[in-house]
Design a protein around this motif. Structure first.
Motif, PDB file in Angstrom:
ATOM      1  N   UNK A 174       0.837  -1.211   0.000  1.00 22.01           N
ATOM      2  CA  UNK A 174       0.000   0.000   0.000  1.00 22.01           C
ATOM      3  C   UNK A 174       0.868   1.256   0.000  1.00 22.01           C
ATOM      4  N   UNK A 175       1.982   1.185  -0.718  1.00 22.66           N
ATOM      5  CA  UNK A 175       2.876   2.341  -0.836  1.00 22.66           C
ATOM      6  C   UNK A 175       2.080   3.565  -1.305  1.00 22.66           C
ATOM      7  N   UNK A 176       2.154   4.638  -0.549  1.00 24.80           N
ATOM      8  CA  UNK A 176       1.392   5.852  -0.874  1.00 24.80           C
ATOM      9  C   UNK A 176       1.688   6.375  -2.269  1.00 24.80           C
ATOM     10  N   UNK A 177       2.896   6.116  -2.783  1.00 28.56           N
ATOM     11  CA  UNK A 177       3.251   6.683  -4.093  1.00 28.56           C
ATOM     12  C   UNK A 177       3.395   5.596  -5.169  1.00 28.56           C
ATOM     13  N   UNK A 178       2.954   4.382  -4.868  1.00 29.97           N
ATOM     14  CA  UNK A 178       2.886   3.294  -5.860  1.00 29.97           C
ATOM     15  C   UNK A 178       4.255   2.943  -6.466  1.00 29.97           C
ATOM     16  N   UNK A 179       5.297   2.948  -5.652  1.00 30.34           N
ATOM     17  CA  UNK A 179       6.639   2.699  -6.200  1.00 30.34           C
ATOM     18  C   UNK A 179       7.043   1.235  -6.251  1.00 30.34           C
ATOM     19  N   UNK A 180       6.358   0.370  -5.496  1.00 27.71           N
ATOM     20  CA  UNK A 180       6.836  -1.010  -5.330  1.00 27.71           C
ATOM     21  C   UNK A 180       6.429  -1.897  -6.509  1.00 27.71           C
ATOM     22  N   UNK A 181       7.396  -2.668  -7.027  1.00 25.57           N
ATOM     23  CA  UNK A 181       7.111  -3.712  -8.011  1.00 25.57           C
ATOM     24  C   UNK A 181       7.685  -5.002  -7.446  1.00 25.57           C
ATOM     25  N   UNK A 182       7.068  -6.117  -7.838  1.00 26.01           N
ATOM     26  CA  UNK A 182       7.464  -7.405  -7.248  1.00 26.01           C
ATOM     27  C   UNK A 182       8.971  -7.663  -7.378  1.00 26.01           C
ATOM     28  N   UNK A 183       9.510  -7.353  -8.557  1.00 24.94           N
ATOM     29  CA  UNK A 183      10.930  -7.672  -8.800  1.00 24.94           C
ATOM     30  C   UNK A 183      11.867  -6.785  -7.980  1.00 24.94           C
ATOM     31  N   UNK A 184      11.319  -5.737  -7.359  1.00 25.04           N
ATOM     32  CA  UNK A 184      12.168  -4.824  -6.587  1.00 25.04           C
ATOM     33  C   UNK A 184      12.124  -5.120  -5.081  1.00 25.04           C
ATOM     34  N   UNK A 185      11.326  -6.136  -4.726  1.00 22.40           N
ATOM     35  CA  UNK A 185      11.259  -6.544  -3.307  1.00 22.40           C
ATOM     36  C   UNK A 185      12.426  -7.499  -3.045  1.00 22.40           C
ATOM     37  N   UNK A 186      13.236  -7.161  -2.050  1.00 17.42           N
ATOM     38  CA  UNK A 186      14.472  -7.928  -1.821  1.00 17.42           C
ATOM     39  C   UNK A 186      14.515  -8.516  -0.410  1.00 17.42           C
ATOM     40  N   UNK A 187      15.342  -9.528  -0.308  1.00 17.33           N
ATOM     41  CA  UNK A 187      15.511 -10.206   0.977  1.00 17.33           C
ATOM     42  C   UNK A 187      16.766  -9.650   1.648  1.00 17.33           C
ATOM     43  N   UNK A 188      16.671  -9.340   2.913  1.00 28.22           N
ATOM     44  CA  UNK A 188      17.841  -8.911   3.676  1.00 28.22           C
ATOM     45  C   UNK A 188      18.300 -10.076   4.545  1.00 28.22           C
TER      46      UNK A 188
END
Ligand SMILES: [Fe+2]
Length: 338
Positions: A267-281
């Motif tokens: 629910x990013x307020x500015x709609x920046x997240x895409x699946x391929x940009x989600x990373x594991x730390x």
């Protein structure tokens, strides 16, 4: 006898020089004629692109007003809101970008202009916190001063779509500290912090020390904040690390990485997240490992990520396909505005 008083010279109001249309338009006796006239006025623009954009904008604006059956009071509220948005802007604060962001328009413009292509790294919104004054940071060194947050080591490679390394690429990176603020949000900012400019090495590798970014609210003290409250929306962005990668001959990549598990990811307020940009730390506890990489002690978090750049030609080709799919053909457009 006293001298006649000087008659003050008054300049006549001067118009911009354009005359009425050669063929008079019908008087706008009803809403439909008004819309037709407003669209036709935009047809005088000499540049075809300008004409297309303003005719289409007029068409959509009029349609919006009609379909929502907007009241005079509501329209005044909209005008006052836009006025306040402009008045909130300063050289350091861009409330209109924020407005574009929360409507998803910034992300939409980004999606159209930077389409997803195969293995290439996807783009994300630039946001308002990039600055030009980041320090050059040598390989493996830190972009953050001590005490700015939990240690994080960031490493990976810059590659082309064939998987080959791109040496000497310029990497700009910036992030929040552990309080959720960018350095520019501190009134006593001494200089850049939690941001840096790096180069990839001969094998395309990059590495630097940073801090674990945290989620943060976008500024809520202006009209955009009021709007989000009105529609009962939170104003948070999930934690992220901004990256901008440039190399001559390649399409400039503006993106961000979003650590998994953040409550605001979807629910990013500015709609920046895409699946391929989600990373594991990954958490590394070892003091020895930490010291090897320049931290005072463990633990530290490891973020490994490769970025894949498109060549200018590859990006141009992808953009062309989007245009072909999206753009109204002239005949269809004429039908819509007639
Ligand atoms: Fe950000």
């Amino acid at each position: 006898m006293s001298a006649p008083s000087e008659v003050p010279k008054v300049n006549k109001a001067v118009s911009n020089g354009y005359g009425p249309p050669a063929e008079p338009f019908p008087l706008p006796d009803n809403a439909d004629i008004l819309t037709q006239n407003a669209i036709k006025y935009m047809s005088f623009a000499g540049d075809p692109r300008t004409r297309f954009i303003f005719q289409n904008l007029t068409r959509h604006l009029h349609q919006f007003v009609k379909e929502t059956d907007i009241t005079t009071e509501e329209w005044m509220t909209a005008i006052q809101f836009l006025t306040a948005t402009g008045q909130k802007c300063t050289s350091l604060r861009q409330e209109f970008i924020l407005l574009s962001d929360v409507f998803g328009v910034s992300a939409l413009v980004d999606a159209i202009n930077n389409p997803n292509v195969g293995s290439a790294t996807e783009s994300s919104v630039l946001g308002p916190f990039f600055t030009e004054d980041a320090n050059d940071v040598p390989f493996g060194e830190s972009i953050a001063s001590e005490g700015k947050g939990e240690y994080m080591l960031v490493q990976g490679r810059i590659l082309n779509t064939a998987g080959e390394p791109i040496p000497d690429a310029t990497i700009e990176t910036w992030e929040t500290d552990d309080l959720g603020f960018y350095d520019t949000q501190y009134t006593d900012r001494q200089g850049p912090d939690c941001r840096g400019r790096l180069k990839s090495d001969a094998e395309g590798r990059y590495q630097y020390r940073a801090v674990v970014p945290v989620s943060y609210p976008i500024p809520g003290d202006g009209p955009v904040g009021t709007l989000l409250e009105l529609v009962h929306r939170h104003n948070n962005r999930p934690s992220h690390l901004h990256m901008m990668v440039e190399k001559k001959g390649y399409h400039k990549l503006v993106t961000a990485l979003y650590p998994e598990g953040d409550p605001y990811l979807t629910s990013d307020t500015v709609y920046g997240v895409k699946k391929s940009l989600v990373v594991k730390l990954t958490k590394i506890e070892s003091d020895e490992e930490a010291r090897k990489h320049g931290f005072k002690k463990g633990p530290f978090t490891l973020l490994t990520h490769d970025y894949v750049l498109l060549t200018d030609d590859e990006a141009r080709e992808a953009r062309k396909k989007v245009t072909e799919a999206n753009l109204l053909k002239e005949a269809e457009f004429q039908k819509l505005i007639s």
